[in-house]
Design a protein around this motif. Structure first.
Motif, mmCIF file in Angstrom:
data_model
loop_
_atom_site.group_PDB
_atom_site.id
_atom_site.type_symbol
_atom_site.label_atom_id
_atom_site.label_comp_id
_atom_site.label_asym_id
_atom_site.label_seq_id
_atom_site.Cartn_x
_atom_site.Cartn_y
_atom_site.Cartn_z
ATOM 1 N N THR A 47 -31.646 5.242 35.765
ATOM 2 C CA THR A 47 -31.746 6.667 35.464
ATOM 3 C C THR A 47 -32.694 6.832 34.286
ATOM 4 O O THR A 47 -32.761 5.969 33.396
ATOM 5 C CB THR A 47 -30.374 7.277 35.136
ATOM 6 N N LEU A 48 -33.441 7.936 34.308
ATOM 7 C CA LEU A 48 -34.426 8.209 33.269
ATOM 8 C C LEU A 48 -34.218 9.641 32.796
ATOM 9 O O LEU A 48 -34.484 10.593 33.523
ATOM 10 C CB LEU A 48 -35.835 8.020 33.843
ATOM 11 N N ASP A 49 -33.679 9.792 31.579
ATOM 12 C CA ASP A 49 -33.370 11.111 31.030
ATOM 13 C C ASP A 49 -34.633 11.948 30.819
ATOM 14 O O ASP A 49 -35.721 11.386 30.611
ATOM 15 C CB ASP A 49 -32.660 10.978 29.679
ATOM 16 N N PRO A 50 -34.500 13.278 30.821
ATOM 17 C CA PRO A 50 -35.642 14.122 30.465
ATOM 18 C C PRO A 50 -36.179 13.726 29.084
ATOM 19 O O PRO A 50 -35.415 13.484 28.154
ATOM 20 C CB PRO A 50 -35.055 15.535 30.429
ATOM 21 N N GLY A 51 -37.501 13.616 28.983
ATOM 22 C CA GLY A 51 -38.130 13.245 27.721
ATOM 23 C C GLY A 51 -38.179 11.755 27.446
ATOM 24 O O GLY A 51 -38.797 11.324 26.471
ATOM 25 N N GLY A 107 -34.438 11.682 36.144
ATOM 26 C CA GLY A 107 -34.977 10.941 37.277
ATOM 27 C C GLY A 107 -34.063 9.772 37.585
ATOM 28 O O GLY A 107 -33.303 9.314 36.730
ATOM 29 N N ALA A 108 -34.138 9.285 38.821
ATOM 30 C CA ALA A 108 -33.362 8.111 39.206
ATOM 31 C C ALA A 108 -34.103 7.380 40.314
ATOM 32 O O ALA A 108 -34.753 8.011 41.158
ATOM 33 C CB ALA A 108 -31.963 8.503 39.671
ATOM 34 N N PHE A 109 -34.011 6.050 40.289
ATOM 35 C CA PHE A 109 -34.623 5.271 41.352
ATOM 36 C C PHE A 109 -33.850 3.992 41.603
ATOM 37 O O PHE A 109 -33.135 3.497 40.732
ATOM 38 C CB PHE A 109 -36.098 4.963 41.042
#
Length: 124
Positions: A47-51, A107-109
């Motif tokens: 997961t990739l947080d906003p910012g 975001g998530a991948f």
């Protein structure tokens, strides 16, 4: 004849997510790996947080990725790509890559890698 792995179903609530050390705002959950009996590959969810951003780095092993949600920028070599849900990526072993989430949504991948050791080297 070789031993076959035992089939396995892991539930989402059984996955533990941990922060990624060099990348504030990124977390990793290992979904399936050799620890669960997978003989060849590991599947991880990031997961990739906003910012959030992940610095330029290389890995000794290839990565195959599938974007689950959000929109973020991935740098691979000298190119930048904006990716969204449904996009797939191949990051060859030893290739410089990085991530940046400039949006307001996380975001998530999924990321598949071969089992075994992987050396990560920061390049900046």
């Amino acid at each position: 004849m070789t031993d076959q792995p035992t089939p396995l179903v892991r539930r989402a609530e059984d996955i533990t997510y941990e922060p990624v050390g060099a990348a504030a705002g990124m977390a990793k959950g290992v979904l399936i790996s050799d620890q669960e009996g997978a003989p060849h590959f590991a599947i991880r969810r990031f997961t990739l947080d906003p910012g959030a951003s992940v610095p330029k780095h290389t890995n000794e092993v290839e990565h195959e990725q599938y974007v689950l949600e959000g929109e973020y920028v991935v740098g691979i070599g000298d190119e930048e790509y904006t990716v969204t849900a449904g996009d797939s990526l191949l990051i060859p072993a030893g290739t410089v890559h990085w991530y940046r989430n400039e949006g307001d949504e996380p975001g998530a991948f999924l990321c598949a890698v071969p089992n075994g050791d992987d050396t990560i080297s920061l390049t900046e």
